[in-house]
Design a protein around this motif. Sequence first.
Motif, short mmCIF file in Angstrom:
data_model
loop_
_atom_site.label_atom_id
_atom_site.label_comp_id
_atom_site.label_asym_id
_atom_site.label_seq_id
_atom_site.Cartn_x
_atom_site.Cartn_y
_atom_site.Cartn_z
N LEU A 294 98.93 -20.25 0.18
CA LEU A 294 98.25 -20.08 -1.11
C LEU A 294 97.51 -21.35 -1.52
CD1 LEU A 294 101.02 -18.11 -3.03
CD2 LEU A 294 98.82 -17.21 -2.25
N VAL A 295 98.17 -22.50 -1.32
CA VAL A 295 97.53 -23.77 -1.67
C VAL A 295 96.31 -24.01 -0.79
CG1 VAL A 295 97.82 -26.28 -1.68
CG2 VAL A 295 99.65 -24.81 -2.54
N ALA A 296 96.46 -23.80 0.52
CA ALA A 296 95.35 -24.03 1.45
C ALA A 296 94.19 -23.08 1.17
CB ALA A 296 95.84 -23.88 2.89
N GLY A 297 94.50 -21.83 0.89
CA GLY A 297 93.45 -20.87 0.60
C GLY A 297 92.65 -21.23 -0.64
N ARG A 298 93.34 -21.71 -1.67
CA ARG A 298 92.65 -22.08 -2.90
C ARG A 298 91.76 -23.30 -2.67
NH1 ARG A 298 96.83 -22.29 -5.83
NH2 ARG A 298 97.18 -24.53 -5.93
N ARG A 299 92.21 -24.27 -1.88
CA ARG A 299 91.43 -25.48 -1.66
C ARG A 299 90.25 -25.25 -0.71
NH1 ARG A 299 93.61 -30.38 -3.08
NH2 ARG A 299 92.36 -31.37 -1.44
N SER A 300 90.38 -24.31 0.22
CA SER A 300 89.33 -24.10 1.22
C SER A 300 88.32 -23.04 0.83
CB SER A 300 89.98 -23.70 2.56
OG SER A 300 90.66 -22.45 2.43
N GLY A 301 88.49 -22.41 -0.34
CA GLY A 301 87.52 -21.43 -0.79
C GLY A 301 87.82 -20.02 -0.36
N LEU A 302 88.95 -19.78 0.31
CA LEU A 302 89.29 -18.43 0.76
C LEU A 302 90.03 -17.67 -0.33
CD1 LEU A 302 90.29 -19.10 4.45
CD2 LEU A 302 88.09 -18.44 3.51
N THR A 303 89.40 -17.58 -1.49
CA THR A 303 89.93 -16.83 -2.61
C THR A 303 88.83 -15.95 -3.17
OG1 THR A 303 89.39 -18.64 -4.13
CG2 THR A 303 91.62 -18.60 -3.22
N THR A 304 89.17 -15.12 -4.13
CA THR A 304 88.17 -14.26 -4.76
C THR A 304 87.89 -14.77 -6.16
OG1 THR A 304 89.85 -12.75 -5.64
CG2 THR A 304 89.02 -12.30 -3.43
N THR B 79 93.72 -35.47 2.12
CA THR B 79 92.74 -36.53 2.38
C THR B 79 91.35 -36.16 1.87
OG1 THR B 79 92.32 -35.60 4.58
CG2 THR B 79 94.00 -37.32 4.40
N ALA B 80 91.11 -34.90 1.59
CA ALA B 80 89.80 -34.46 1.11
C ALA B 80 89.97 -33.73 -0.22
CB ALA B 80 89.12 -33.55 2.13
N PRO B 81 89.01 -33.88 -1.14
CA PRO B 81 89.10 -33.17 -2.42
C PRO B 81 88.93 -31.68 -2.21
CG PRO B 81 86.96 -34.20 -2.18
CD PRO B 81 87.78 -34.67 -1.03
N PRO B 82 89.43 -30.85 -3.12
CA PRO B 82 89.24 -29.41 -2.99
C PRO B 82 87.76 -29.04 -3.06
CG PRO B 82 90.13 -29.95 -5.16
CD PRO B 82 90.17 -31.20 -4.34
N GLY B 83 87.37 -28.08 -2.28
CA GLY B 83 85.97 -27.66 -2.27
C GLY B 83 85.62 -26.86 -3.50
#
Length: 345
Positions: free
Chosen positions: A86-96, A131-135
Amino acid sequence: MARPTHRVLTLLELLQSGGIRTMAELADRLGVDERTVRRYVDHLVDLDVPVESVRGRYGGYRLAPGYRMPPLMLSDDEALAVLLGLVAGRRSGLTTTTDTASETAAAKIRRVLPERLAHRLDTVLESLAFTAPPGEFAAPDTAVLLSVADAVRHRRPISIRYAAADGRRSERTLHPYGLVAHSGRWYVTGADPAIGEDRTFRLDRIADARILPGSFEPPAGLDPAQHVLSGFAKARYRHEVVLRIQGTVEQIRVRLPAGVATVEESPSEEGADPETEGWLRVELRAERLDWLPPVLASLDRPFVIERPDELRGLVAALADRLAASARRVPPAPGTVGRRVSWEDA
């Protein structure tokens, strides 16, 4: 050693995955004999879990059709996998567009987990750094995503209302081949029967998607992800670059991936040594050229620029700068502490 209660729950997880599980398989997975498996099955039946016995050569046990477990029974590994996903999906843009869905889902999972496990998972999430900010990505509408996915699965045409990058709006029919997630964005690729060409659309620019009657047959062997990447490499930009690079496809792809450039083998020249690395034709399109000379230098492979001529000048200028830097020497020991210009060096 695993406790009987843990093994009973593991048996339930195996049965929940669907299908018929043979006695031998269950005994092997649980690390017990078949007699003990029968005893664990009896425990589940006592808990009103509808385990059915299937007789015959390929018989075993299964859950009754339609049975659903009440939430939520997750092992430590499973719970951590879900929350990190869930955390990775939210940060990488794989959400709706329902951007709170991942947060509310995580909260629900925490509420039904044992306090010990919930506390340990919170410790992981609170101590985790990136290491990278959320997109910052534009997310697609949930209804659009689900409609397009349904059309892809059942090979049904869809009607979409689309807003292009320049603001133009249109309504068109699409035969969708597949959904693709790339660099934080969702895409659907397919055929536009009105123009007889394949097209790729960003899902966040689709305002509405309606499934239409009928069906279609996608091209055999099509890879939607590769189709989208190839489309990026062939998109219309200001500059069309054609190169010939000596090396392998793998060597070139390290710096020029499929979403940036297309690579094709050139016809072998008569008398050429078949064991030497061949020359590959590389094509790409770009709005600017200034990023390309450093990329070509980092390839460290012989190359020839076919076009545009402007790129030749940029590569030569980079070569001059690198040569000038290589000729510079560090300041003399006696100059430490005073300001030294590049001219001094």
